[in-house]
Design a protein around this motif. Structure first.
Motif, PDB file in Angstrom:
ATOM      1  N   LYS A  76     -84.070-106.589 -94.882  1.00  0.00           N
ATOM      2  CA  LYS A  76     -83.408-105.958 -93.730  1.00  0.00           C
ATOM      3  C   LYS A  76     -81.891-106.002 -93.888  1.00  0.00           C
ATOM      4  CE  LYS A  76     -84.275-103.858 -89.886  1.00  0.00           C
ATOM      5  NZ  LYS A  76     -84.443-104.440 -88.579  1.00  0.00           N
ATOM      6  N   VAL A  77     -81.400-107.155 -94.356  1.00  0.00           N
ATOM      7  CA  VAL A  77     -79.948-107.280 -94.585  1.00  0.00           C
ATOM      8  C   VAL A  77     -79.493-106.185 -95.554  1.00  0.00           C
ATOM      9  CG1 VAL A  77     -78.157-108.736 -95.634  1.00  0.00           C
ATOM     10  CG2 VAL A  77     -79.820-109.760 -94.081  1.00  0.00           C
ATOM     11  N   SER A 104     -84.247-110.707 -95.875  1.00  0.00           N
ATOM     12  CA  SER A 104     -83.297-110.280 -96.896  1.00  0.00           C
ATOM     13  C   SER A 104     -83.367-108.763 -97.107  1.00  0.00           C
ATOM     14  CB  SER A 104     -83.601-111.018 -98.201  1.00  0.00           C
ATOM     15  OG  SER A 104     -82.576-110.820 -99.119  1.00  0.00           O
ATOM     16  N   TRP A 123     -79.541-118.207 -88.510  1.00  0.00           N
ATOM     17  CA  TRP A 123     -80.170-116.907 -88.768  1.00  0.00           C
ATOM     18  C   TRP A 123     -80.254-116.076 -87.479  1.00  0.00           C
ATOM     19  CZ3 TRP A 123     -85.176-118.524 -91.940  1.00  0.00           C
ATOM     20  CH2 TRP A 123     -84.764-119.060 -93.157  1.00  0.00           C
ATOM     21  N   LYS A 157     -78.221-113.815 -86.170  1.00  0.00           N
ATOM     22  CA  LYS A 157     -77.024-113.535 -85.362  1.00  0.00           C
ATOM     23  C   LYS A 157     -76.118-112.517 -86.039  1.00  0.00           C
ATOM     24  CE  LYS A 157     -77.046-118.345 -83.811  1.00  0.00           C
ATOM     25  NZ  LYS A 157     -76.442-119.657 -84.022  1.00  0.00           N
ATOM     26  N   GLY A 158     -76.616-111.905 -87.111  1.00  0.00           N
ATOM     27  CA  GLY A 158     -75.788-110.922 -87.819  1.00  0.00           C
ATOM     28  C   GLY A 158     -74.760-111.549 -88.746  1.00  0.00           C
TER      29      GLY A 158
HETATM   30  C1  LIG Z   1     -81.715-113.527 -95.580  1.00  0.00           C
HETATM   31  C2  LIG Z   1     -80.780-114.251 -94.582  1.00  0.00           C
HETATM   32  C3  LIG Z   1     -79.479-114.583 -95.277  1.00  0.00           C
HETATM   33  C4  LIG Z   1     -80.554-113.347 -93.371  1.00  0.00           C
HETATM   34  O1  LIG Z   1     -79.594-113.992 -92.543  1.00  0.00           O
HETATM   35  P1  LIG Z   1     -79.328-113.559 -91.023  1.00  0.00           P
HETATM   36  O2  LIG Z   1     -77.953-114.045 -90.678  1.00  0.00           O
HETATM   37  O3  LIG Z   1     -80.455-113.997 -90.182  1.00  0.00           O
HETATM   38  O4  LIG Z   1     -79.317-111.990 -91.108  1.00  0.00           O
HETATM   39  P2  LIG Z   1     -78.639-111.057 -90.016  1.00  0.00           P
HETATM   40  O5  LIG Z   1     -78.680-111.745 -88.686  1.00  0.00           O
HETATM   41  O6  LIG Z   1     -77.331-110.597 -90.550  1.00  0.00           O
HETATM   42  O7  LIG Z   1     -79.688-109.890 -89.943  1.00  0.00           O
HETATM   43  C5  LIG Z   1     -79.559-108.661 -90.580  1.00  0.00           C
HETATM   44  C6  LIG Z   1     -80.772-107.849 -90.142  1.00  0.00           C
HETATM   45  O8  LIG Z   1     -81.982-108.482 -90.601  1.00  0.00           O
HETATM   46  C7  LIG Z   1     -82.880-108.673 -89.507  1.00  0.00           C
HETATM   47  N1  LIG Z   1     -83.622-109.883 -89.738  1.00  0.00           N
HETATM   48  C8  LIG Z   1     -83.123-111.142 -89.832  1.00  0.00           C
HETATM   49  N2  LIG Z   1     -84.139-112.006 -90.045  1.00  0.00           N
HETATM   50  C9  LIG Z   1     -85.272-111.270 -90.068  1.00  0.00           C
HETATM   51  C10 LIG Z   1     -86.661-111.592 -90.253  1.00  0.00           C
HETATM   52  N3  LIG Z   1     -87.055-112.861 -90.466  1.00  0.00           N
HETATM   53  N4  LIG Z   1     -87.569-110.577 -90.250  1.00  0.00           N
HETATM   54  C11 LIG Z   1     -87.173-109.311 -90.062  1.00  0.00           C
HETATM   55  N5  LIG Z   1     -85.879-108.925 -89.870  1.00  0.00           N
HETATM   56  C12 LIG Z   1     -84.949-109.914 -89.888  1.00  0.00           C
HETATM   57  C13 LIG Z   1     -81.982-108.758 -88.303  1.00  0.00           C
HETATM   58  O9  LIG Z   1     -82.674-108.418 -87.115  1.00  0.00           O
HETATM   59  C14 LIG Z   1     -80.926-107.745 -88.650  1.00  0.00           C
HETATM   60  O10 LIG Z   1     -81.404-106.436 -88.399  1.00  0.00           O
HETATM   61  P3  LIG Z   1     -80.604-105.474 -87.417  1.00  0.00           P
HETATM   62  O11 LIG Z   1     -79.282-105.259 -88.096  1.00  0.00           O
HETATM   63  O12 LIG Z   1     -81.455-104.262 -87.381  1.00  0.00           O
HETATM   64  O13 LIG Z   1     -80.479-106.224 -86.138  1.00  0.00           O
HETATM   65  C15 LIG Z   1     -81.406-115.565 -94.098  1.00  0.00           C
HETATM   66  O14 LIG Z   1     -82.672-115.283 -93.587  1.00  0.00           O
HETATM   67  C16 LIG Z   1     -81.527-116.612 -95.201  1.00  0.00           C
HETATM   68  O15 LIG Z   1     -80.583-117.355 -95.467  1.00  0.00           O
HETATM   69  N6  LIG Z   1     -82.716-116.703 -95.828  1.00  0.00           N
HETATM   70  C17 LIG Z   1     -82.949-117.696 -96.853  1.00  0.00           C
HETATM   71  C18 LIG Z   1     -82.212-117.401 -98.137  1.00  0.00           C
HETATM   72  C19 LIG Z   1     -82.617-116.075 -98.717  1.00  0.00           C
HETATM   73  O16 LIG Z   1     -83.792-115.723 -98.755  1.00  0.00           O
HETATM   74  N7  LIG Z   1     -81.615-115.345 -99.212  1.00  0.00           N
HETATM   75  C20 LIG Z   1     -81.814-114.061 -99.838  1.00  0.00           C
HETATM   76  C21 LIG Z   1     -82.302-114.234-101.194  1.00  0.00           C
HETATM   77  S1  LIG Z   1     -82.449-112.625-101.975  1.00  0.00           S
END
Ligand SMILES: CC(C)(COP(=O)(O)OP(=O)(O)OC[C@H]1O[C@@H](n2cnc3c(N)ncnc32)[C@H](O)[C@@H]1OP(=O)(O)O)[C@@H](O)C(=O)NCCC(=O)NCCS
Length: 193
Positions: free
Chosen positions: A152-153, A150, A114, A116-117
């Motif tokens: 934010k994504v 999620s 998580w 890392k984009g």
């Molecule tokens: C949701 C998930 C896939 C995000 O994965 P990730 O690789 O960490 O996301 P990214 O690194 O691509 O981040 C995208 C953006 O979200 C932000 N972000 C990531 N984790 C965050 C958190 N815990 N709180 C706030 N923002 C967050 C990042 O800073 C980034 O923002 P930016 O573009 O402004 O820098 C991951 O947290 C996950 O697998 N969660 C569990 C499964 C889940 O809930 N899936 C979604 C179900 S709907």
């Protein structure tokens, strides 16, 4: 305009989508241990609509369901792999409605990956393929409103929040809300050309 069902039916196999750091491919039986590692982690499953996996057989069963779902062309559940071809998560298009040119998006990554984009990279590949190859008009996602990562994504991808459906999923004994997000082909084209 292409009929999404015809495009899906004509696919020779899982589309393989290559990004700078990760790749989306179909799962294989030998991915079960890595899939189990992702979906047995309570941190990953905190806002998921099912409880963490407890045994490897559940991951094996899930892979079998994914392959069957692809055979029937009702589910494209990619695994996300790193440069060494190790599974670090999943990215899914499901609930295709060809008549209305829409589908839903889901995603999960192993927790040490998580921040890392990589979710943005994986979902960008899937969405771009859905709009360009399937010529979908709309992609939907739903999240637990407390799932900030999620949210934010989705916001970074250009999804708009379209409302909250109350107490739509039971996670154990808790009825949890579901926030619906939508992304239109026009929104995507405006960002990505
Ligand atoms: C949701 C998930 C896939 C995000 O994965 P990730 O690789 O960490 O996301 P990214 O690194 O691509 O981040 C995208 C953006 O979200 C932000 N972000 C990531 N984790 C965050 C958190 N815990 N709180 C706030 N923002 C967050 C990042 O800073 C980034 O923002 P930016 O573009 O402004 O820098 C991951 O947290 C996950 O697998 N969660 C569990 C499964 C889940 O809930 N899936 C979604 C179900 S709907």
């Amino acid at each position: 305009m292409a009929d999404p069902n015809s495009v899906l039916n004509d696919l020779p196999g899982f589309p393989q989508l290559q990004g700078p750091r990760i790749r989306l491919r179909g799962p294989r039986a030998e991915d079960a241990a890595a899939v189990f590692e992702v979906f047995s982690d309570p941190a990953v499953m905190r806002y998921w609509s099912s409880t963490p996996m407890r045994e490897l057989a559940q991951a094996e069963g899930r892979i079998a369901e994914i392959l069957e779902g692809f055979t029937q062309r009702r589910l494209i559940n990619w695994v996300v792999v790193d440069r060494g071809d190790a599974v670090i998560g999943t990215c899914t298009l499901y609930n295709f409605v060809a008549r209305h040119r829409r589908a839903e998006l889901g995603y999960a990554l192993r927790s040490d990956c998580w921040g890392k984009g990589l979710a943005r990279e994986a979902t960008t590949l899937a969405i771009d393929w859905a709009f360009r190859a399937l010529e979908l008009h709309r992609i939907e996602a739903d999240i637990d409103p407390r799932n900030e990562a999620s949210r934010k994504v989705l916001e970074r991808l250009g999804f708009a929040s379209e409302g909250v459906m109350r107490q739509r999923f039971f996670i154990g004994d808790d009825a949890t809300d579901s926030e619906i997000f939508g992304l239109l082909a026009g929104d995507w084209a405006a960002q990505h050309g």
